[in-house]
Scaffold this active site. Sequence first.
Site, PDB file in Angstrom:
ATOM      1  N   LEU A 109       0.846  -1.187   0.000  1.00 55.26           N
ATOM      2  CA  LEU A 109       0.000   0.000   0.000  1.00 55.26           C
ATOM      3  C   LEU A 109       0.885   1.241   0.000  1.00 55.26           C
ATOM      4  O   LEU A 109       1.703   1.423   0.905  1.00 55.26           O
ATOM      5  CB  LEU A 109      -0.904   0.036   1.234  1.00 55.26           C
ATOM      6  CG  LEU A 109      -1.974  -1.039   1.399  1.00 55.26           C
ATOM      7  CD1 LEU A 109      -1.390  -2.386   1.798  1.00 55.26           C
ATOM      8  CD2 LEU A 109      -2.985  -0.598   2.454  1.00 55.26           C
ATOM      9  N   ILE A 170       1.198  -4.953   8.321  1.00 55.39           N
ATOM     10  CA  ILE A 170       2.624  -4.681   8.544  1.00 55.39           C
ATOM     11  C   ILE A 170       2.891  -3.197   8.320  1.00 55.39           C
ATOM     12  O   ILE A 170       2.522  -2.643   7.282  1.00 55.39           O
ATOM     13  CB  ILE A 170       3.510  -5.515   7.596  1.00 55.39           C
ATOM     14  CG1 ILE A 170       3.225  -7.011   7.780  1.00 55.39           C
ATOM     15  CG2 ILE A 170       4.980  -5.226   7.840  1.00 55.39           C
ATOM     16  CD1 ILE A 170       3.978  -7.890   6.807  1.00 55.39           C
ATOM     17  N   GLY A 200       2.066   4.525   4.364  1.00 59.63           N
ATOM     18  CA  GLY A 200       2.529   3.398   3.542  1.00 59.63           C
ATOM     19  C   GLY A 200       2.743   2.115   4.323  1.00 59.63           C
ATOM     20  O   GLY A 200       3.257   2.138   5.429  1.00 59.63           O
ATOM     21  N   SER A 201       2.361   0.963   3.767  1.00 65.48           N
ATOM     22  CA  SER A 201       2.395  -0.268   4.539  1.00 65.48           C
ATOM     23  C   SER A 201       2.226  -1.501   3.654  1.00 65.48           C
ATOM     24  O   SER A 201       2.264  -1.433   2.433  1.00 65.48           O
ATOM     25  CB  SER A 201       1.290  -0.232   5.597  1.00 65.48           C
ATOM     26  OG  SER A 201       0.051   0.094   4.988  1.00 65.48           O
ATOM     27  N   ARG A 202       1.977  -2.648   4.308  1.00 70.63           N
ATOM     28  CA  ARG A 202       1.812  -3.911   3.614  1.00 70.63           C
ATOM     29  C   ARG A 202       0.750  -4.744   4.343  1.00 70.63           C
ATOM     30  O   ARG A 202       0.676  -4.737   5.582  1.00 70.63           O
ATOM     31  CB  ARG A 202       3.146  -4.674   3.583  1.00 70.63           C
ATOM     32  CG  ARG A 202       3.076  -6.091   2.997  1.00 70.63           C
ATOM     33  CD  ARG A 202       4.446  -6.748   3.098  1.00 70.63           C
ATOM     34  NE  ARG A 202       4.390  -8.179   2.796  1.00 70.63           N
ATOM     35  CZ  ARG A 202       4.656  -8.717   1.611  1.00 70.63           C
ATOM     36  NH1 ARG A 202       5.000  -7.936   0.610  1.00 70.63           N
ATOM     37  NH2 ARG A 202       4.586 -10.018   1.424  1.00 70.63           N
TER      38      ARG A 202
END
Length: 238
Positions: A109, A170, A200-202
């Site tokens: 993301l 995450i 921002g991430s996962r």
Amino acid sequence: MTLTKYGRKEWLTATVLALFLLALCIVMAVVVDWRAGVSLAVFIVIVWIAFAAFFRDPERHIPEDPEVLVSPADGVVRDCELIPHGSCGCPELAELFEGNDMFRIGIFLSVLDVHVNRAPCRMTVRFVRHKDGSYFDARNPRAVKENESQIVGGTGEVCGREFPVAVKQISGAIARRIVCPVEPGAQFEKGFCYGMIKFGSRTELYLPVKSGFEPAVNVGDRVFGGETVIARFHQTQD
């Protein structure tokens, strides 16, 4: 634009600050220079819109097909791979999948994506596990194992069949807070919004292998949480 409740503190604070700065711009326009005051006001409004847009929670059309699972997040698919049961790094996750291998779909993301997370299917939460960690860029392979994370694992249901399923949030280099107000025993419907990762991430989806599930996405595909079909269940398979 609908804003998520999980960012209420941030976007309310930003709104109050923006209104205060706009008031100063009015004073500047009257007392100093109207052109400077108007230009600064326009800039403040643009920044506020960009900030508020990060916390947007758009309406999504959940697929009615009972055989499909939906994406747990917006973003781009970074990997689709088999995870041996001994390398998942989470005892609760290994127990949930009864020591069997798992199939993982990882989604990156960016700061421009919608950051709320959604349930991929109807599910009952069995455990929630938070892990403190680092803040590597979510595209860095080290982020998967070393970054701060939160796993929601439970029993999913598709076409009357139950199976283990988990979603992992995450953090990234910019993201510094995972929001997940979920307790064991909670029940979600497919597409239900249950949390978010700020900036921002996962997000990762874990499914059982050799259980009738077939991925419906490939690496590089753009997906939308609660709307994009990410996997299909074939009842003819055992």
